[in-house]
Write a protein that holds these residues in place. Structure first.
Motif, PDB file in Angstrom:
ATOM      1  N   ALA A 122       0.843  -1.196   0.000  1.00 40.59           N
ATOM      2  CA  ALA A 122       0.000   0.000   0.000  1.00 40.59           C
ATOM      3  C   ALA A 122       0.881   1.250   0.000  1.00 40.59           C
ATOM      4  CB  ALA A 122      -0.912  -0.021   1.217  1.00 40.59           C
ATOM      5  N   HIS A 123       0.219   2.410   0.032  1.00 33.62           N
ATOM      6  CA  HIS A 123       0.956   3.665   0.072  1.00 33.62           C
ATOM      7  C   HIS A 123       1.863   3.727   1.294  1.00 33.62           C
ATOM      8  CE1 HIS A 123      -2.147   5.946  -2.593  1.00 33.62           C
ATOM      9  NE2 HIS A 123      -1.324   5.212  -3.302  1.00 33.62           N
ATOM     10  N   TYR A 124       2.889   4.545   1.220  1.00 34.02           N
ATOM     11  CA  TYR A 124       3.822   4.714   2.318  1.00 34.02           C
ATOM     12  C   TYR A 124       4.327   6.145   2.272  1.00 34.02           C
ATOM     13  CZ  TYR A 124       6.507   3.882  -1.831  1.00 34.02           C
ATOM     14  OH  TYR A 124       6.964   3.939  -3.124  1.00 34.02           O
ATOM     15  N   PRO A 125       4.744   6.690   3.395  1.00 31.45           N
ATOM     16  CA  PRO A 125       5.249   8.064   3.385  1.00 31.45           C
ATOM     17  C   PRO A 125       6.576   8.159   2.630  1.00 31.45           C
ATOM     18  CG  PRO A 125       4.613   7.373   5.586  1.00 31.45           C
ATOM     19  CD  PRO A 125       4.650   6.142   4.741  1.00 31.45           C
ATOM     20  N   PHE A 126       6.568   8.818   1.521  1.00 28.39           N
ATOM     21  CA  PHE A 126       7.792   8.996   0.746  1.00 28.39           C
ATOM     22  C   PHE A 126       7.704  10.349   0.045  1.00 28.39           C
ATOM     23  CE2 PHE A 126      11.699   7.326  -0.327  1.00 28.39           C
ATOM     24  CZ  PHE A 126      12.002   7.465  -1.670  1.00 28.39           C
ATOM     25  N   PHE A 127       7.868  11.406   0.824  1.00 25.32           N
ATOM     26  CA  PHE A 127       7.644  12.744   0.303  1.00 25.32           C
ATOM     27  C   PHE A 127       8.848  13.295  -0.460  1.00 25.32           C
ATOM     28  CE2 PHE A 127       3.639  14.202   1.933  1.00 25.32           C
ATOM     29  CZ  PHE A 127       3.382  13.360   2.998  1.00 25.32           C
ATOM     30  N   PHE A 128       9.995  12.706  -0.287  1.00 26.05           N
ATOM     31  CA  PHE A 128      11.230  13.365  -0.715  1.00 26.05           C
ATOM     32  C   PHE A 128      11.252  14.752  -0.069  1.00 26.05           C
ATOM     33  CE2 PHE A 128      10.517  10.400  -4.240  1.00 26.05           C
ATOM     34  CZ  PHE A 128      11.744   9.763  -4.267  1.00 26.05           C
ATOM     35  N   ASP A 129      11.724  15.743  -0.800  1.00 28.55           N
ATOM     36  CA  ASP A 129      11.714  17.118  -0.302  1.00 28.55           C
ATOM     37  C   ASP A 129      10.709  17.901  -1.149  1.00 28.55           C
ATOM     38  OD1 ASP A 129      13.263  16.690  -2.523  1.00 28.55           O
ATOM     39  OD2 ASP A 129      15.097  17.508  -1.681  1.00 28.55           O
ATOM     40  N   ARG A 130       9.424  17.654  -0.901  1.00 31.39           N
ATOM     41  CA  ARG A 130       8.362  18.115  -1.806  1.00 31.39           C
ATOM     42  C   ARG A 130       7.587  19.331  -1.314  1.00 31.39           C
ATOM     43  NH1 ARG A 130       6.959  13.893  -5.508  1.00 31.39           N
ATOM     44  NH2 ARG A 130       4.830  14.647  -5.680  1.00 31.39           N
ATOM     45  N   ALA A 160      14.043  19.652   5.961  1.00 32.76           N
ATOM     46  CA  ALA A 160      14.039  18.235   5.575  1.00 32.76           C
ATOM     47  C   ALA A 160      13.013  17.962   4.494  1.00 32.76           C
ATOM     48  CB  ALA A 160      13.766  17.357   6.795  1.00 32.76           C
ATOM     49  N   VAL A 161      11.851  18.606   4.585  1.00 35.05           N
ATOM     50  CA  VAL A 161      10.803  18.352   3.599  1.00 35.05           C
ATOM     51  C   VAL A 161      10.812  19.380   2.476  1.00 35.05           C
ATOM     52  CG1 VAL A 161       9.306  17.145   5.216  1.00 35.05           C
ATOM     53  CG2 VAL A 161       9.100  19.637   4.974  1.00 35.05           C
ATOM     54  N   THR A 162      11.789  20.290   2.493  1.00 37.23           N
ATOM     55  CA  THR A 162      11.894  21.281   1.430  1.00 37.23           C
ATOM     56  C   THR A 162      13.022  20.950   0.468  1.00 37.23           C
ATOM     57  OG1 THR A 162      11.041  23.017   2.880  1.00 37.23           O
ATOM     58  CG2 THR A 162      12.199  23.728   0.904  1.00 37.23           C
ATOM     59  N   TYR A 163      14.219  20.637   0.997  1.00 34.32           N
ATOM     60  CA  TYR A 163      15.351  20.348   0.101  1.00 34.32           C
ATOM     61  C   TYR A 163      16.373  19.538   0.867  1.00 34.32           C
ATOM     62  CZ  TYR A 163      18.055  21.329  -4.156  1.00 34.32           C
ATOM     63  OH  TYR A 163      18.722  21.224  -5.359  1.00 34.32           O
ATOM     64  N   ILE A 164      16.740  18.411   0.339  1.00 31.31           N
ATOM     65  CA  ILE A 164      17.619  17.487   1.050  1.00 31.31           C
ATOM     66  C   ILE A 164      18.986  18.112   1.327  1.00 31.31           C
ATOM     67  CG2 ILE A 164      18.494  16.394  -1.055  1.00 31.31           C
ATOM     68  CD1 ILE A 164      17.680  14.633   2.275  1.00 31.31           C
ATOM     69  N   TYR A 165      19.462  18.972   0.417  1.00 31.44           N
ATOM     70  CA  TYR A 165      20.783  19.577   0.593  1.00 31.44           C
ATOM     71  C   TYR A 165      20.748  20.648   1.678  1.00 31.44           C
ATOM     72  CZ  TYR A 165      21.247  17.082  -3.751  1.00 31.44           C
ATOM     73  OH  TYR A 165      21.227  16.098  -4.695  1.00 31.44           O
ATOM     74  N   SER A 166      19.658  21.400   1.762  1.00 34.72           N
ATOM     75  CA  SER A 166      19.503  22.354   2.864  1.00 34.72           C
ATOM     76  C   SER A 166      19.480  21.618   4.197  1.00 34.72           C
ATOM     77  CB  SER A 166      18.202  23.144   2.700  1.00 34.72           C
ATOM     78  OG  SER A 166      18.218  23.944   1.543  1.00 34.72           O
ATOM     79  N   TRP A 167      18.764  20.509   4.226  1.00 35.33           N
ATOM     80  CA  TRP A 167      18.610  19.755   5.467  1.00 35.33           C
ATOM     81  C   TRP A 167      19.942  19.202   5.960  1.00 35.33           C
ATOM     82  CZ3 TRP A 167      16.908  14.072   5.911  1.00 35.33           C
ATOM     83  CH2 TRP A 167      16.636  13.743   7.240  1.00 35.33           C
ATOM     84  N   LEU A 205      10.513  15.079  13.624  1.00 31.60           N
ATOM     85  CA  LEU A 205       9.622  15.872  12.773  1.00 31.60           C
ATOM     86  C   LEU A 205       9.871  15.643  11.290  1.00 31.60           C
ATOM     87  CD1 LEU A 205       9.700  19.232  14.785  1.00 31.60           C
ATOM     88  CD2 LEU A 205       7.796  17.636  14.629  1.00 31.60           C
ATOM     89  N   SER A 206      11.070  15.176  10.945  1.00 32.87           N
ATOM     90  CA  SER A 206      11.402  14.948   9.538  1.00 32.87           C
ATOM     91  C   SER A 206      11.106  13.517   9.096  1.00 32.87           C
ATOM     92  CB  SER A 206      12.881  15.265   9.277  1.00 32.87           C
ATOM     93  OG  SER A 206      13.716  14.444  10.084  1.00 32.87           O
ATOM     94  N   ALA A 207      10.313  12.802   9.878  1.00 37.98           N
ATOM     95  CA  ALA A 207       9.979  11.417   9.549  1.00 37.98           C
ATOM     96  C   ALA A 207       9.394  11.229   8.153  1.00 37.98           C
ATOM     97  CB  ALA A 207       9.017  10.853  10.597  1.00 37.98           C
ATOM     98  N   PRO A 208       8.599  12.173   7.607  1.00 34.70           N
ATOM     99  CA  PRO A 208       8.070  11.960   6.257  1.00 34.70           C
ATOM    100  C   PRO A 208       9.133  11.709   5.206  1.00 34.70           C
ATOM    101  CG  PRO A 208       6.888  13.747   7.311  1.00 34.70           C
ATOM    102  CD  PRO A 208       8.017  13.379   8.240  1.00 34.70           C
TER     103      PRO A 208
END
Length: 575
Positions: free
Chosen positions: A111-119, A244-251, A293-296
């Motif tokens: 099923a679906h799973y949390p995989f937002f990348f940095d979206r 974390a949810v905006t840009y992986i390099y910033s994080w 908080l960055s679990a997504p």
């Protein structure tokens, strides 16, 4: 910590001046679209679509030109915004394709799973589509709003370094317009007499919106150092999670810089630093809270490790020249050297800059520990080359203060104020001219025609029960940015295992009369195999043919949706 001199301007004075500066920044970047509309009229398009590349007999290497930062907007980011518009918040998962499977197919996915990348930056662009009505216009509007937002955040960050509006505007203008990347672009364009790349902050939403969130983190780290209480600890944690949810390099850079603050606390005496114990607790607490908080982002590696590993490996890992890494790391070390001298203990931002450059070295070379090289070339232009402009000016003023008692006040009044005005107005004129020049040079890549618009309109008028299949490489790369329908063939960034990608490709090949995707690529038609576990429902697949390409796709359908000089679109191909 020493008190920072002020230029006497009140907060009430700051607001209109900062707003005026931000408006100049936004208008400078938006000038590209104003010029494009003036040159191409109603046919202007904020995203790329080279009409000439569609009408050539084959996809040529120059189809992706010009080599501009904005190419990624069309190929990647606009496609993701379309995913959000149709409700695929996790990207094109296998469940996305399962909606179009034949009735007797056996679903081979969880099923679906949390995989937002940095979206989250893409979510903001999606919100802009609610105002503009379509994705291309949303990206154009973003070029007005996002750079202006970055400018406000940059000024706010600089005011945390020094309570001087002149310094803040001057440093922010250098940050936005004359950073190392854009300076190299300027020099390269003048040397080669070519259009070259666009300005760094022309790219939506990375690094546009991503830089705004990173600046919020930088402000939070500075404020937590000055006022290490629970409120700023919480805000710092939220800023880390937002990155974390905006840009992986910033994080990763933000995490490394915060971690370096902990290290600096432990070794502060030899460096003549003054970091409070409460600040150590703030950094450790923020790091711990931000991980939760960055679990997504990271939880995909727990809930769906195969999908996460395969996806990241397909599009993010790369081989990078070791000498290049060493050279750029040495540049970071050079930035560090003046900060190691206790003589500069009057520089109130010294701990922050030490953490930033040390964190940069760690983030840039994390592959030495993890063994994974994830496109490290993002760090030098987006972060090192931009923040260096603020750092060097801050460092120069700290040295000036140390050498000349009360010299900073005189410099602020006599030098910084007029210089800030000149750089801000000069930068606005220069970047506006640059963006107008790029619009002229690249207008053929931003122009639509009636045939293309007819195609887009036809696809967007259909409901959500269809999926598009085209084997035309150029159309497959570009059209997902313009239409709401999902496309059959996955791209590298789709969260799928390699096995799922193969399953989908094979089903597409069988629909076109081939045994599997390998047979399609070798042009060896054969009867589809029996007892296939998963396949597409032909009544839900829209087949798109480019009439200008020699192709092996059917051109007769049970239901033809569109036929014009460039395209044929139909459902249920007749073999």
């Amino acid at each position: 910590m020493t008190a920072e001199p002020s230029n006497g301007a009140s907060t009430r004075t700051y607001i209109p001046l900062v707003a005026m500066f931000a408006l100049l920044v936004g208008l400078a970047f938006f000038a590209r679209h104003v010029a494009g509309s003036a040159l191409a009229g109603a046919n202007y398009n904020a995203l790329y679509f080279n009409v000439a590349a569609v009408t050539t007999p084959k996809v040529v290497a120059s189809a992706d030109e010009p080599n501009d930062l904005l190419w990624d907007e069309t190929f990647g980011y606009a496609r993701y915004v379309q995913q959000l518009r149709r409700g695929d918040w996790f990207g094109n998962t296998f469940q996305t394709y399962a909606r179009f499977a034949a009735k007797d197919s056996k679903i081979q996915s969880s099923a679906h799973y949390p995989f937002f990348f940095d979206r989250s930056g893409l979510v903001v662009v999606w919100l802009l589509t609610r105002l503009t009505g379509d994705v291309p216009r949303a990206f154009a509007l973003a070029d007005l709003i996002f750079p202006a937002l970055v400018a406000v955040c940059a000024v706010a960050f600089c005011l945390q370094l020094r309570r001087s509006l002149a310094f803040a505007v001057l440093a922010a203008a250098c940050f936005m317009w004359f950073n190392w990347s854009d300076t190299a672009t300027w020099l390269g364009a003048l040397r080669d007499n070519a259009a070259g790349d666009g300005m760094l902050f022309s790219r939506t939403p990375y690094p546009q919106l991503a830089m705004a969130t990173f600046l919020l983190f930088a402000i939070g780290l500075l404020r937590a150092q000055k006022t290490p209480n629970r409120l700023w600890t919480l805000l710092l944690a939220l800023a880390l999670a937002l990155n974390a949810v905006t840009y992986i390099y910033s994080w990763t850079l933000a995490l490394a810089a915060t971690g370096m603050m902990v290290v600096l606390f432990l070794i502060q005496k030899p460096l003549a630093l003054q970091l409070e114990r409460n600040f150590l607790f703030a950094c450790v607490g923020a790091l711990g809270a931000s991980v939760l908080l960055s679990a997504p982002v990271w939880i995909a590696y727990v809930l769906a490790p195969d999908i996460a590993r395969d996806t990241v490996t397909r599009f993010a890992e790369e081989r990078v020249s070791t000498p290049d890494l060493v050279t750029r790391t040495l540049v970071l070390v050079v930035q560090l050297i003046p900060l190691l001298v206790p003589w500069l203990q009057n520089m109130s931002s010294r701990a922050f800059w030490l953490a930033f450059w040390l964190g940069g070295i760690v983030a840039y070379n994390q592959h030495l520990v993890t063994g994974i090289m994830v496109q490290p070339a993002h760090y030098p232009p987006y972060y090192f080359g931009t923040f260096a402009m603020i750092y060097l000016l801050d460092l120069a003023l700290a040295i000036w203060e140390r050498l000349t008692p009360k010299g900073y006040a005189r410099a602020n009044a006599r030098i910084l104020v007029p210089l800030a005005v000149l750089v801000a107005l000069g930068g606005f004129a220069a970047i506006t001219w640059r963006n107008v020049s790029l619009a002229r040079a690249q207008i053929e890549y931003n122009r639509t025609n009636a045939s293309m618009m007819q195609l887009v309109t036809t696809l967007n008028q259909l409901d959500g029960d269809y999926i598009v299949l085209t084997t035309d490489e150029y159309l497959h790369r570009l059209l997902p940015a313009y239409v709401k329908q999902p496309f059959v063939l996955p791209i590298l960034q789709d969260p799928l295992t390699n096995g799922e990608v193969t399953t989908i490709q094979d089903s597409a090949a069988r629909l076109l009369g081939y045994a599997d995707w390998n047979a399609w690529e070798k042009n060896k038609p054969s009867a589809p195999p029996q007892n296939v576990q998963w396949g597409l429902d032909a009544s839900k697949v829209i087949v798109l043919v480019n009439r200008h390409r020699p192709n092996r796709m059917p051109t007769k359908f049970s239901k033809t949706l569109l036929e014009n000089q460039d395209y044929i679109v139909g459902i249920e191909p007749v073999q």
